[in-house]
Design a protein around this motif. Sequence first.
Motif, PDB file in Angstrom:
ATOM      1  N   CYS A 102      17.533  58.645  14.898  1.00  0.00           N
ATOM      2  CA  CYS A 102      16.116  58.532  15.246  1.00  0.00           C
ATOM      3  C   CYS A 102      15.874  57.189  15.918  1.00  0.00           C
ATOM      4  O   CYS A 102      16.471  56.184  15.554  1.00  0.00           O
ATOM      5  N   GLY A 103      15.022  57.172  16.917  1.00  0.00           N
ATOM      6  CA  GLY A 103      14.690  55.926  17.580  1.00  0.00           C
ATOM      7  C   GLY A 103      13.697  55.112  16.775  1.00  0.00           C
ATOM      8  O   GLY A 103      13.287  55.488  15.676  1.00  0.00           O
ATOM      9  N   SER A 104      13.294  53.986  17.330  1.00  0.00           N
ATOM     10  CA  SER A 104      12.294  53.125  16.693  1.00  0.00           C
ATOM     11  C   SER A 104      10.995  53.209  17.492  1.00  0.00           C
ATOM     12  O   SER A 104      10.911  53.897  18.509  1.00  0.00           O
ATOM     13  N   PHE A 105       9.985  52.487  17.047  1.00  0.00           N
ATOM     14  CA  PHE A 105       8.685  52.548  17.708  1.00  0.00           C
ATOM     15  C   PHE A 105       8.752  52.093  19.165  1.00  0.00           C
ATOM     16  O   PHE A 105       7.946  52.514  19.984  1.00  0.00           O
ATOM     17  N   LYS A 106       9.704  51.235  19.506  1.00  0.00           N
ATOM     18  CA  LYS A 106       9.833  50.813  20.903  1.00  0.00           C
ATOM     19  C   LYS A 106      10.301  51.956  21.800  1.00  0.00           C
ATOM     20  O   LYS A 106      10.197  51.861  23.025  1.00  0.00           O
ATOM     21  N   ASP A 107      10.782  53.031  21.175  1.00  0.00           N
ATOM     22  CA  ASP A 107      11.229  54.199  21.937  1.00  0.00           C
ATOM     23  C   ASP A 107      10.139  55.255  22.078  1.00  0.00           C
ATOM     24  O   ASP A 107      10.397  56.368  22.540  1.00  0.00           O
ATOM     25  N   LEU A 108       8.902  54.911  21.676  1.00  0.00           N
ATOM     26  CA  LEU A 108       7.788  55.859  21.778  1.00  0.00           C
ATOM     27  C   LEU A 108       7.241  55.878  23.202  1.00  0.00           C
ATOM     28  O   LEU A 108       6.107  55.474  23.466  1.00  0.00           O
ATOM     29  N   LYS A 109       8.062  56.315  24.111  1.00  0.00           N
ATOM     30  CA  LYS A 109       7.660  56.448  25.506  1.00  0.00           C
ATOM     31  C   LYS A 109       8.510  57.534  26.135  1.00  0.00           C
ATOM     32  O   LYS A 109       9.658  57.749  25.737  1.00  0.00           O
TER      33      LYS A 109
END
Length: 201
Positions: free
Chosen positions: A175-182
Amino acid sequence: NGKKISKSLGNIIDPIEVTDKYGVDVLRYFLLREIPPGQDGDFNEKSLTARLNNELANDLGNLVSRVISMIIKYFDGKVPDGNKDNDLVNDLNERFKKADESINNFEIDRSLEEVWGFIRSCNKYVNDKKPWESNKKEDILYNLYEGLRCISILLSSFIPETTEKINHQLGLKQCGSFKDLKFGKVKGKVVKGNLLFKKIE
């Protein structure tokens, strides 16, 4: 069921029995949605099964199943390149901002409601765009894949076992992190998995 738990009434709830029947993530989700931190709340099985059937199985589970199935059907499982839908991206950004504010205020139930708002937006996107009829399947399914990837990130702290299953179906190792919410150009191949949640009749 609206009464205080007590020895005399014998209405003790065994969390192990509940998780054996429904799964850890279902109980975790129910408690986070129903009971604000630090406050009393009501537990009843009817409300739990309603959350399971309507939100976890219908909203989230069906979305994952539909998107994965269509990517397999139309693109042999390979995530298509597409153009991002700015409306969907803006919806994600707005809801994440509100979810983040709610978490900072220890309003976990409200934070989850914002995440669920985006899940419902993705379901509406499927129904409105009708990729099975469209000549822009690449764009639609690209956006839906990215939407699911971001949903998995948003839910990873709340229902971690479920997000692991989602990531597996999305072809992601972690799973990615919040910086990957794009929305970006993700190269991968999806795989069909079991239903995330089984409805309780």
